[in-house]
Write a protein that holds these residues in place. Structure first.
Motif, PDB file in Angstrom:
ATOM      1  N   VAL A  30       0.809  -1.211  -0.104  1.00 46.89           N
ATOM      2  CA  VAL A  30      -0.018  -0.135   0.170  1.00 46.89           C
ATOM      3  C   VAL A  30       0.909   1.274  -0.014  1.00 46.89           C
ATOM      4  N   ASP A  31       0.631   2.207  -0.852  1.00 50.50           N
ATOM      5  CA  ASP A  31       1.418   3.329  -0.910  1.00 50.50           C
ATOM      6  C   ASP A  31       1.127   4.277   0.256  1.00 50.50           C
ATOM      7  N   GLY A  32       1.928   5.229   0.716  1.00 44.00           N
ATOM      8  CA  GLY A  32       1.656   6.079   1.890  1.00 44.00           C
ATOM      9  C   GLY A  32       0.660   6.795   1.844  1.00 44.00           C
ATOM     10  N   LYS A  33      -0.201   7.036   0.958  1.00 46.25           N
ATOM     11  CA  LYS A  33      -1.338   8.009   0.895  1.00 46.25           C
ATOM     12  C   LYS A  33      -2.709   7.423   1.195  1.00 46.25           C
ATOM     13  N   THR A  34      -2.525   5.909   1.025  1.00 46.48           N
ATOM     14  CA  THR A  34      -4.105   5.290   1.000  1.00 46.48           C
ATOM     15  C   THR A  34      -4.140   4.726   2.502  1.00 46.48           C
ATOM     16  N   SER A  35      -5.304   4.744   3.035  1.00 46.76           N
ATOM     17  CA  SER A  35      -5.747   4.294   4.239  1.00 46.76           C
ATOM     18  C   SER A  35      -6.112   2.900   4.070  1.00 46.76           C
ATOM     19  N   LEU A  36      -5.070   2.202   4.860  1.00 47.71           N
ATOM     20  CA  LEU A  36      -5.376   0.567   4.993  1.00 47.71           C
ATOM     21  C   LEU A  36      -6.921   0.143   5.403  1.00 47.71           C
ATOM     22  N   ALA A  37      -7.157   0.922   6.633  1.00 50.87           N
ATOM     23  CA  ALA A  37      -8.638   0.799   7.020  1.00 50.87           C
ATOM     24  C   ALA A  37      -9.661   0.903   6.002  1.00 50.87           C
ATOM     25  N   GLN A  38      -9.783   2.100   5.084  1.00 55.91           N
ATOM     26  CA  GLN A  38     -10.626   2.402   4.320  1.00 55.91           C
ATOM     27  C   GLN A  38     -10.630   1.339   2.929  1.00 55.91           C
ATOM     28  N   LEU A  39      -9.314   0.854   2.609  1.00 52.16           N
ATOM     29  CA  LEU A  39      -9.153  -0.001   1.621  1.00 52.16           C
ATOM     30  C   LEU A  39      -9.719  -1.363   1.909  1.00 52.16           C
ATOM     31  N   ILE A  40      -9.387  -1.928   3.093  1.00 52.77           N
ATOM     32  CA  ILE A  40     -10.048  -3.022   3.618  1.00 52.77           C
ATOM     33  C   ILE A  40     -11.531  -3.214   3.717  1.00 52.77           C
ATOM     34  N   ARG A  41     -12.008  -1.856   4.419  1.00 58.05           N
ATOM     35  CA  ARG A  41     -13.298  -1.779   4.649  1.00 58.05           C
ATOM     36  C   ARG A  41     -14.120  -1.821   3.136  1.00 58.05           C
ATOM     37  N   GLY A  42     -13.499  -1.310   2.173  1.00 64.39           N
ATOM     38  CA  GLY A  42     -14.281  -1.274   0.908  1.00 64.39           C
ATOM     39  C   GLY A  42     -14.141  -2.696   0.176  1.00 64.39           C
ATOM     40  N   TYR A  43     -13.317  -3.423   0.357  1.00 68.04           N
ATOM     41  CA  TYR A  43     -13.140  -4.790  -0.219  1.00 68.04           C
ATOM     42  C   TYR A  43     -13.883  -5.587   0.589  1.00 68.04           C
ATOM     43  N   LYS A  44     -14.270  -5.494   1.795  1.00 66.77           N
ATOM     44  CA  LYS A  44     -15.187  -6.419   2.614  1.00 66.77           C
ATOM     45  C   LYS A  44     -16.427  -5.947   2.202  1.00 66.77           C
ATOM     46  N   ARG A  45     -16.813  -4.552   2.254  1.00 66.68           N
ATOM     47  CA  ARG A  45     -18.111  -4.365   1.793  1.00 66.68           C
ATOM     48  C   ARG A  45     -18.525  -4.863   0.425  1.00 66.68           C
ATOM     49  N   ILE A  46     -17.685  -4.536  -0.614  1.00 67.34           N
ATOM     50  CA  ILE A  46     -18.006  -5.159  -1.952  1.00 67.34           C
ATOM     51  C   ILE A  46     -18.052  -6.775  -1.914  1.00 67.34           C
ATOM     52  N   THR A  47     -17.358  -7.431  -1.191  1.00 68.20           N
ATOM     53  CA  THR A  47     -17.447  -8.785  -1.395  1.00 68.20           C
ATOM     54  C   THR A  47     -18.664  -9.466  -0.801  1.00 68.20           C
ATOM     55  N   ALA A  48     -18.885  -8.709   0.611  1.00 68.36           N
ATOM     56  CA  ALA A  48     -20.119  -9.000   1.262  1.00 68.36           C
ATOM     57  C   ALA A  48     -21.270  -8.865   0.535  1.00 68.36           C
ATOM     58  N   LYS A  49     -21.313  -7.906  -0.320  1.00 66.38           N
ATOM     59  CA  LYS A  49     -22.696  -7.630  -1.164  1.00 66.38           C
ATOM     60  C   LYS A  49     -22.592  -8.482  -2.265  1.00 66.38           C
ATOM     61  N   ILE A  50     -21.646  -8.926  -2.786  1.00 68.44           N
ATOM     62  CA  ILE A  50     -21.891  -9.759  -4.120  1.00 68.44           C
ATOM     63  C   ILE A  50     -21.862 -11.321  -3.685  1.00 68.44           C
ATOM     64  N   ALA A  51     -20.933 -11.892  -2.551  1.00 65.35           N
ATOM     65  CA  ALA A  51     -20.961 -13.046  -2.351  1.00 65.35           C
ATOM     66  C   ALA A  51     -21.841 -13.255  -1.114  1.00 65.35           C
ATOM     67  N   GLY A  52     -22.170 -12.520  -0.495  1.00 66.28           N
ATOM     68  CA  GLY A  52     -22.869 -12.693   0.926  1.00 66.28           C
ATOM     69  C   GLY A  52     -22.191 -13.117   1.812  1.00 66.28           C
ATOM     70  N   ILE A  53     -20.858 -12.797   1.838  1.00 67.26           N
ATOM     71  CA  ILE A  53     -20.174 -13.173   3.146  1.00 67.26           C
ATOM     72  C   ILE A  53     -20.533 -12.194   4.211  1.00 67.26           C
ATOM     73  N   LYS A  54     -20.367 -12.796   5.381  1.00 66.36           N
ATOM     74  CA  LYS A  54     -20.733 -12.094   6.673  1.00 66.36           C
ATOM     75  C   LYS A  54     -19.338 -12.201   7.295  1.00 66.36           C
ATOM     76  N   TRP A  55     -18.393 -10.942   7.116  1.00 60.18           N
ATOM     77  CA  TRP A  55     -17.184 -10.822   7.868  1.00 60.18           C
ATOM     78  C   TRP A  55     -17.404 -10.222   9.264  1.00 60.18           C
ATOM     79  N   GLN A  56     -16.323 -10.669  10.097  1.00 59.81           N
ATOM     80  CA  GLN A  56     -15.984  -9.917  11.216  1.00 59.81           C
ATOM     81  C   GLN A  56     -15.841  -8.774  11.202  1.00 59.81           C
ATOM     82  N   ARG A  57     -16.177  -7.750  12.194  1.00 54.73           N
ATOM     83  CA  ARG A  57     -15.780  -6.699  12.174  1.00 54.73           C
ATOM     84  C   ARG A  57     -14.259  -6.362  12.310  1.00 54.73           C
ATOM     85  N   ASN A  58     -13.615  -5.282  11.599  1.00 60.25           N
ATOM     86  CA  ASN A  58     -12.279  -5.095  11.718  1.00 60.25           C
ATOM     87  C   ASN A  58     -11.614  -6.222  10.997  1.00 60.25           C
ATOM     88  N   PHE A  59     -10.173  -6.203  11.071  1.00 58.63           N
ATOM     89  CA  PHE A  59      -9.172  -7.127  10.516  1.00 58.63           C
ATOM     90  C   PHE A  59      -7.938  -7.073  11.249  1.00 58.63           C
TER      91      PHE A  59
END
Length: 148
Positions: free
Chosen positions: A73-102
């Protein structure tokens, strides 16, 4: 009450870093990720993030109830926002129920990238799911597998 994990960018991460990420499913102990359709969503989304340079994906490995990734990850990117977005998209498309956080671990200068890579690849072997790491169909390395 679980303690909130700190995912703010620490000083060394401000210049870019490689992270060892673990994301867990809400329900532990059952196979939720190692199905071809679910795996395809997780891999495709990770590949799209990689191709759009949201992260530099080195490895994505799925286990039945969690996943591991090595991402740059480059120095400008928020790791938390990046992972939050990945989890949100995959949860919506695949129906995965992720734990909060990582969980994240920034590789330090004295840690070997190759050792972490090998450690992650051995995870299904250690779990008794396969006998050799090369038998695991749910490992995705962007430069080694053509897109579907």
């Amino acid at each position: 009450m679980r303690k909130e994990l700190d995912h703010t960018t620490h000083f060394a991460g401000r210049f870019g870093a490689i992270y060892f990420i673990t994301i867990c499913c809400q329900q532990r102990g059952s196979n939720q990720l190692c199905h071809d359709t679910t795996a395809a969503v997780l891999e495709d989304t990770a590949r799209i993030y990689h191709e759009r340079t949201r992260w530099n994906l080195n490895l994505l490995l799925l286990m039945p109830d969690h996943l591991h990734a090595l991402i740059g990850v480059d120095g400008k990117t928020s790791l938390a926002q990046l992972i939050r977005g990945y989890k949100r998209i995959t949860a919506k498309i695949a129906g995965i129920k992720w734990q909060r956080n990582f969980f994240d671990h920034r590789l330090r200068h004295d840690e070997s990238f190759a050792e972490k890579f090998a450690y992650i690849c051995q995870n299904p072997v250690r779990a008794g799911l396969i006998s050799t790491e090369h038998d695991w169909p749910y490992a995705f390395i962007p430069d080694q597998r053509p897109p579907r």
